[in-house]
Design a protein around this motif. Sequence first.
Motif, PDB file in Angstrom:
ATOM      1  N   SER A   1       0.914  -1.174  -0.074  1.00  0.00           N
ATOM      2  CA  SER A   1       0.041   0.163  -0.161  1.00  0.00           C
ATOM      3  C   SER A   1       0.947   1.330   0.009  1.00  0.00           C
ATOM      4  CB  SER A   1      -1.003  -0.093   1.212  1.00  0.00           C
ATOM      5  OG  SER A   1      -0.204   0.249   2.276  1.00  0.00           O
ATOM      6  N   ARG A   2       0.384   2.437  -0.595  1.00  0.00           N
ATOM      7  CA  ARG A   2       1.058   3.516  -0.746  1.00  0.00           C
ATOM      8  C   ARG A   2       1.645   4.251   0.819  1.00  0.00           C
ATOM      9  NH1 ARG A   2      -0.613   8.290   0.292  1.00  0.00           N
ATOM     10  NH2 ARG A   2      -2.933   7.734  -0.002  1.00  0.00           N
ATOM     11  N   PRO A   3       0.565   3.973   1.786  1.00  0.00           N
ATOM     12  CA  PRO A   3       0.882   4.351   3.256  1.00  0.00           C
ATOM     13  C   PRO A   3       2.112   3.461   3.829  1.00  0.00           C
ATOM     14  CG  PRO A   3      -1.559   4.266   2.963  1.00  0.00           C
ATOM     15  CD  PRO A   3      -0.785   3.771   1.789  1.00  0.00           C
ATOM     16  N   ALA A   4       2.215   2.009   3.418  1.00  0.00           N
ATOM     17  CA  ALA A   4       3.045   1.311   4.014  1.00  0.00           C
ATOM     18  C   ALA A   4       4.493   1.711   3.463  1.00  0.00           C
ATOM     19  CB  ALA A   4       2.856  -0.190   3.480  1.00  0.00           C
ATOM     20  N   VAL A   5       4.679   2.128   2.043  1.00  0.00           N
ATOM     21  CA  VAL A   5       5.762   2.772   1.830  1.00  0.00           C
ATOM     22  C   VAL A   5       6.238   4.025   2.110  1.00  0.00           C
ATOM     23  CG1 VAL A   5       6.924   3.540  -0.665  1.00  0.00           C
ATOM     24  CG2 VAL A   5       5.536   1.546  -0.783  1.00  0.00           C
ATOM     25  N   GLU A   6       5.162   4.821   2.515  1.00  0.00           N
ATOM     26  CA  GLU A   6       5.675   5.985   3.138  1.00  0.00           C
ATOM     27  C   GLU A   6       6.113   5.899   4.333  1.00  0.00           C
ATOM     28  OE1 GLU A   6       1.941   8.114   2.882  1.00  0.00           O
ATOM     29  OE2 GLU A   6       2.057   8.599   0.833  1.00  0.00           O
ATOM     30  N   LEU A   7       5.375   4.998   5.193  1.00  0.00           N
ATOM     31  CA  LEU A   7       5.874   4.661   6.453  1.00  0.00           C
ATOM     32  C   LEU A   7       7.521   3.910   6.634  1.00  0.00           C
ATOM     33  CD1 LEU A   7       4.966   4.671   9.228  1.00  0.00           C
ATOM     34  CD2 LEU A   7       4.343   2.156   9.143  1.00  0.00           C
ATOM     35  N   MET A   8       7.743   3.144   5.486  1.00  0.00           N
ATOM     36  CA  MET A   8       9.120   2.591   5.351  1.00  0.00           C
ATOM     37  C   MET A   8       9.921   3.629   4.799  1.00  0.00           C
ATOM     38  SD  MET A   8       7.874  -0.857   3.137  1.00  0.00           S
ATOM     39  CE  MET A   8       9.823  -1.301   2.691  1.00  0.00           C
ATOM     40  N   THR A   9       9.656   4.594   4.123  1.00  0.00           N
ATOM     41  CA  THR A   9      10.667   5.372   3.673  1.00  0.00           C
ATOM     42  C   THR A   9      10.642   6.833   4.393  1.00  0.00           C
ATOM     43  OG1 THR A   9       9.299   6.075   1.927  1.00  0.00           O
ATOM     44  CG2 THR A   9      10.496   4.392   1.512  1.00  0.00           C
ATOM     45  N   THR A  10      10.232   6.802   5.602  1.00  0.00           N
ATOM     46  CA  THR A  10      10.038   8.165   6.322  1.00  0.00           C
ATOM     47  C   THR A  10      11.016   7.888   7.571  1.00  0.00           C
ATOM     48  OG1 THR A  10       7.743   8.660   5.583  1.00  0.00           O
ATOM     49  CG2 THR A  10       8.590   9.843   7.653  1.00  0.00           C
ATOM     50  N   ASN A  11      11.625   9.020   7.911  1.00  0.00           N
ATOM     51  CA  ASN A  11      12.603   8.944   8.998  1.00  0.00           C
ATOM     52  C   ASN A  11      11.769   8.638  10.270  1.00  0.00           C
ATOM     53  OD1 ASN A  11      14.911   9.159  10.916  1.00  0.00           O
ATOM     54  ND2 ASN A  11      14.423  11.347  11.090  1.00  0.00           N
ATOM     55  N   ARG A  12      11.985   7.791  11.182  1.00  0.00           N
ATOM     56  CA  ARG A  12      11.169   7.526  12.445  1.00  0.00           C
ATOM     57  C   ARG A  12      12.371   7.601  13.701  1.00  0.00           C
ATOM     58  NH1 ARG A  12       6.588   7.275  10.653  1.00  0.00           N
ATOM     59  NH2 ARG A  12       5.986   6.447  12.595  1.00  0.00           N
ATOM     60  N   LEU A  13      13.255   8.608  13.686  1.00  0.00           N
ATOM     61  CA  LEU A  13      14.157   8.603  14.543  1.00  0.00           C
ATOM     62  C   LEU A  13      13.579   9.867  15.498  1.00  0.00           C
ATOM     63  CD1 LEU A  13      17.759   8.012  13.501  1.00  0.00           C
ATOM     64  CD2 LEU A  13      16.192   6.146  14.512  1.00  0.00           C
ATOM     65  N   THR A  14      13.666   9.932  16.776  1.00  0.00           N
ATOM     66  CA  THR A  14      13.170  11.159  17.438  1.00  0.00           C
ATOM     67  C   THR A  14      14.252  12.097  17.456  1.00  0.00           C
ATOM     68  OG1 THR A  14      14.678  10.243  19.534  1.00  0.00           O
ATOM     69  CG2 THR A  14      12.094   9.596  19.190  1.00  0.00           C
ATOM     70  N   PRO A  15      13.812  13.319  17.720  1.00  0.00           N
ATOM     71  CA  PRO A  15      14.658  14.279  17.542  1.00  0.00           C
ATOM     72  C   PRO A  15      16.177  14.238  18.591  1.00  0.00           C
ATOM     73  CG  PRO A  15      12.696  15.490  17.903  1.00  0.00           C
ATOM     74  CD  PRO A  15      12.667  13.856  18.010  1.00  0.00           C
ATOM     75  N   GLU A  16      15.951  13.469  19.697  1.00  0.00           N
ATOM     76  CA  GLU A  16      17.080  13.060  20.623  1.00  0.00           C
ATOM     77  C   GLU A  16      18.040  12.081  19.887  1.00  0.00           C
ATOM     78  OE1 GLU A  16      13.783  14.838  22.655  1.00  0.00           O
ATOM     79  OE2 GLU A  16      14.078  12.996  21.448  1.00  0.00           O
ATOM     80  N   GLN A  17      17.502  10.930  19.228  1.00  0.00           N
ATOM     81  CA  GLN A  17      18.263   9.983  18.709  1.00  0.00           C
ATOM     82  C   GLN A  17      18.777  10.631  17.535  1.00  0.00           C
ATOM     83  OE1 GLN A  17      14.785   7.370  17.757  1.00  0.00           O
ATOM     84  NE2 GLN A  17      15.706   5.892  19.418  1.00  0.00           N
ATOM     85  N   GLN A  18      18.118  11.457  16.481  1.00  0.00           N
ATOM     86  CA  GLN A  18      18.783  12.134  15.365  1.00  0.00           C
ATOM     87  C   GLN A  18      20.041  13.068  15.698  1.00  0.00           C
ATOM     88  OE1 GLN A  18      16.570  11.886  12.310  1.00  0.00           O
ATOM     89  NE2 GLN A  18      18.707  12.004  11.577  1.00  0.00           N
TER      90      GLN A  18
END
Length: 456
Positions: free
Chosen positions: A347-364
């Motif tokens: 699904s398009r939302p699944a691809v968007e979820l996979m390819t969007t940065n998920r790190l928190t500002p602290e982790q980043q």
Amino acid sequence: MFPIGVNTWVWVSPLTDEDLGRLAPKVAAWGFDTIELPVERIGDWDPAQAAELLGNLGLKASVVLVMPPGRELVGADAGTVIATQDYLRGCVDAAVAVGSPVIGGPAYASVGRTWRMSDEERKTCYAELRENLAPVGAYAAERGVTVAVEPLNRYETSLINTVEQAVEAVGGIPGVGLALDVYHMNIEERDPAAAVRRAGDLVAHVQVCANDRGAPGADHLDWPALADALRGRGYQISHDVLSVLVARVTGQSFEEFLRERIFGPLGMKDTGFHVPDEKIDRLPTLYAPDPRTGEFHVWDEAKGGRWSRPPAFQGGGGGLVSTADDYHAYFRMLLNGGTHGTERILSRPAVELMTTNRLTPEQQAARHAMAVNNVHVSYGQGQHGGWGMGMAVRTYRGDYAPIGQFGWDGGSGTTTYADPENRLTGILLTQVGMSVPDPARLIHDFWTTLYQAIDD
């Protein structure tokens, strides 16, 4: 959560079949996941019998190598070195039989052998160790086992006391990693957690106890920091767990699921967890250059190597073998929002979820502080950005590639990224592992050349 084990040395030495038959049921009943099995002499206990016993109890095994006086890979006559190599191969065979992924211990010199050593002598000893340990590492690697070399405190050895010394001594030898013992690290490392991070992916096994050899926790060690450091190097574990969940929910093997849902619809006919005999001639030998000399060592042969037979575990964290055409089909599907031709794969939302940065500002912030201003191998390790669901996502533009590029680099000298802005995919598959800087430089040159070729 880390699997927790206990060593039979807590109760007996040497371990025998009778001892194991008495202890293993208790270890399982106490809730341990793993039992450590020291091999003081080949034949003290029967690996086949142990495998059956532990299998019935649901216990995993970890094999410990032992280096008493007379077992030496450094500063010894040829006969002693050969006998030690034969002993270590025997430990590997035992590990294969009981399903242990490692043999861990000070696989370099006998415990208690200490002497004053100059910097020049240390370099000479390390070169000798690499030469004598490499054949054992190759033997282990062919059988899916890692020789985990353990640094000891200065009162037990003069050769390898710290992680930094261990990386210098054995880093880059195929089939060889590190076993870290917190007791020794507490003596030799100024910051044990930092030492774990320094060891990185070389860490193959960890032994823990309090600073007084008691139970962890009631001592001065910073256990939360150590746990965080260990979690930070185990990025693939969540993917391996996910592969188990997929298999259990669907009632299929993980490979069957991938073939039905992904590989088949995309026409990825050459992707799987092993290469069948009729295609093995298309798989090149994998090499790992020696970090000191640059000499090419065989890391994995095609015929008889890791990918020539089905693995015992089909893990999502690594293990698939593929081709440029198959990889291109997969990344083209991601660039198209989950579709392949007229067929929807994800699904398009699944691809968007996979390819969007998920790190928190602290982790980043931590990743950027570590690597943004450093020359680094990977496009995903802080210098270039964040992390999505299973791949790096660029959030920082430090070269030609724009923000939003996603993909990953492989330790065997591979790199693949897709660029939504320019609608392109780049794939480079080599057969030279990143044990020296040159493969990483080649990868950087590849991406520079690719983006310089864009002509609007």
